[in-house]
Design a protein around this motif. Structure first.
Motif, short mmCIF file in Angstrom:
data_model
loop_
_atom_site.label_atom_id
_atom_site.label_comp_id
_atom_site.label_asym_id
_atom_site.label_seq_id
_atom_site.Cartn_x
_atom_site.Cartn_y
_atom_site.Cartn_z
N GLY A 125 0.78 -1.24 0.00
CA GLY A 125 0.00 0.00 0.00
C GLY A 125 0.81 1.28 0.00
O GLY A 125 0.24 2.36 0.17
N ILE A 126 2.13 1.19 -0.22
CA ILE A 126 2.94 2.41 -0.19
C ILE A 126 4.16 2.23 -1.09
O ILE A 126 4.74 1.14 -1.19
CB ILE A 126 3.38 2.76 1.25
N ALA A 127 4.55 3.30 -1.77
CA ALA A 127 5.73 3.26 -2.63
C ALA A 127 6.33 4.66 -2.72
O ALA A 127 5.62 5.67 -2.69
CB ALA A 127 5.36 2.77 -4.03
N LEU A 128 7.65 4.69 -2.82
CA LEU A 128 8.39 5.95 -2.89
C LEU A 128 9.08 6.01 -4.24
O LEU A 128 9.90 5.15 -4.57
CB LEU A 128 9.41 6.03 -1.76
N GLN A 129 8.73 7.01 -5.03
CA GLN A 129 9.35 7.15 -6.35
C GLN A 129 10.72 7.80 -6.23
O GLN A 129 10.88 8.84 -5.59
CB GLN A 129 8.46 7.97 -7.28
N VAL A 130 11.70 7.14 -6.84
CA VAL A 130 13.09 7.58 -6.75
C VAL A 130 13.59 7.95 -8.14
O VAL A 130 13.40 7.18 -9.09
CB VAL A 130 13.98 6.45 -6.16
N PRO A 131 14.20 9.11 -8.32
CA PRO A 131 14.70 9.49 -9.65
C PRO A 131 15.90 8.64 -10.05
O PRO A 131 16.51 7.98 -9.19
CB PRO A 131 15.10 10.96 -9.46
N PRO A 132 16.27 8.62 -11.33
CA PRO A 132 17.45 7.87 -11.76
C PRO A 132 18.69 8.30 -10.99
O PRO A 132 18.90 9.49 -10.75
CB PRO A 132 17.57 8.22 -13.25
N TYR A 133 19.51 7.34 -10.59
CA TYR A 133 20.70 7.63 -9.78
C TYR A 133 21.72 8.40 -10.61
O TYR A 133 21.96 8.11 -11.79
CB TYR A 133 21.31 6.30 -9.30
N GLU A 134 22.31 9.39 -9.98
CA GLU A 134 23.35 10.19 -10.65
C GLU A 134 24.72 9.66 -10.24
O GLU A 134 25.17 9.87 -9.11
CB GLU A 134 23.21 11.67 -10.27
#
Length: 310
Positions: A125-134
């Motif tokens: 029931g939960i998710a954290l969107q993470v941008p592409p790793y730099e």
């Protein structure tokens, strides 16, 4: 002189050439293209399209504990998604609070949206969107660490972990966690035929991916050569090493520890490039250690010999 009926009046011998006539028609055609390059041929293979930086999609950390750990470690994130009507507990409440404190948007999502976002992972029931790793430049990162140590800006010499074609994200995450625990300065990975920092790595590393910089190199063997030029010793982990890990003499020197791929171990070129092959003594009943476990044991011993731990 008469000629025979049906005979030819042409003289035998070489005839005149074309004199270059039709040369234009032949110019510029070049060699025949391969079958795979001919669009009308059954074996035609269209060229692979390079992925543009703008086309890279964000990744997602899924699950209540992983999301809490990622937010506590201040993993870079763009959005927190919470399922509509989800049963709230302390982990979800803490996640929402921490996201709000950091200015991360909190959005209510359907089960279908969460499943798509997390690639059908067990998201709870939960998710954290993470941008592409730099990623950092793997050669510049390490040589700068060495330069800082030589100038007296660092108490301990650089300690780097380089991964020779590790493809399992759980191994990369566990290695990052060990690197953070035992004060390694960086982890270096190849750009090809190796796993990168994705949501699974973030989850496995328990936020260590935010504390230990990860550098990429196009060719790991060439990178090791550059490290050696900068004064960094290189060792590779292998069961048949000529040096045993306990009491490793190079532990107190600027050091790069190379961990081989799962199953295959160190590649031949890497084995020939490193200064020393090091083995970890294990029971004869066991063939080898998991890559991340071998890395963790080695980093612990190096930290112990550097008096970083009791």
């Amino acid at each position: 002189m008469s000629t025979r009926h049906g005979g030819s009046s042409r003289k035998k011998g070489p005839s005149k050439g074309s004199g270059g006539q039709g040369r234009r028609k032949l110019s510029g055609k070049g060699p025949t293209p391969k079958a795979s390059e001919r669009t009308w041929h059954k074996n035609y293979r269209p060229p692979a399209q390079k992925q543009r930086k703008s086309d890279r999609t964000a990744d997602a950390v899924a699950g209540r504990n992983p999301v809490v750990e990622a937010l506590e470690a201040e993993v870079p994130a763009t959005t927190l998604y919470v399922a509509a009507g989800v049963e709230m507990d302390d982990r979800i409440r803490n996640s929402v609070r921490m996201a709000a404190d950091r200015g991360i948007p909190v959005i209510e999502a359907s089960e279908v949206q969460l499943a798509r976002l997390t690639d059908n992972a067990r998201h709870q029931g939960i998710a954290l969107q993470v941008p592409p790793y730099e990623y950092e430049n793997g050669i510049d990162l390490v040589t700068e660490l060495m330069a800082d140590w030589e100038k007296g800006y660092r108490k301990y010499p650089p300690l780097v972990v380089a991964l020779d074609s590790i493809t399992d994200p759980h191994n990369l995450g566990a290695i990052l966690r060990s690197a953070a625990a035992f004060s390694a300065d960086a982890v270096v990975i190849p750009t090809r035929r190796a796993v990168g920092v994705n949501a699974t790595v973030w989850k496995t590393s328990a936020g260590a991916a935010a504390r230990v910089p990860v550098g990429q190199v196009t060719n790991l063997n060439n990178a090791l050569t550059e490290y050696k030029k900068a004064g960094i010793f290189t060792i590779g982990l292998d069961g048949d090493g000529d040096q045993s890990l306990p009491g490793l003499p190079l532990a107190t020197e600027p050091l790069c520890v190379v961990v081989g791929a799962e199953g295959a171990g160190l590649s031949r070129l890497i084995s020939e490039t490193v200064d020393q092959i090091v083995s970890i003594p294990i029971s004869s009943q066991l063939e080898s250690l998991n890559a991340s476990l071998a890395a963790g044991i080695t980093l612990y011993e190096i930290a112990r010999l550097r008096h970083k731990i009791d």
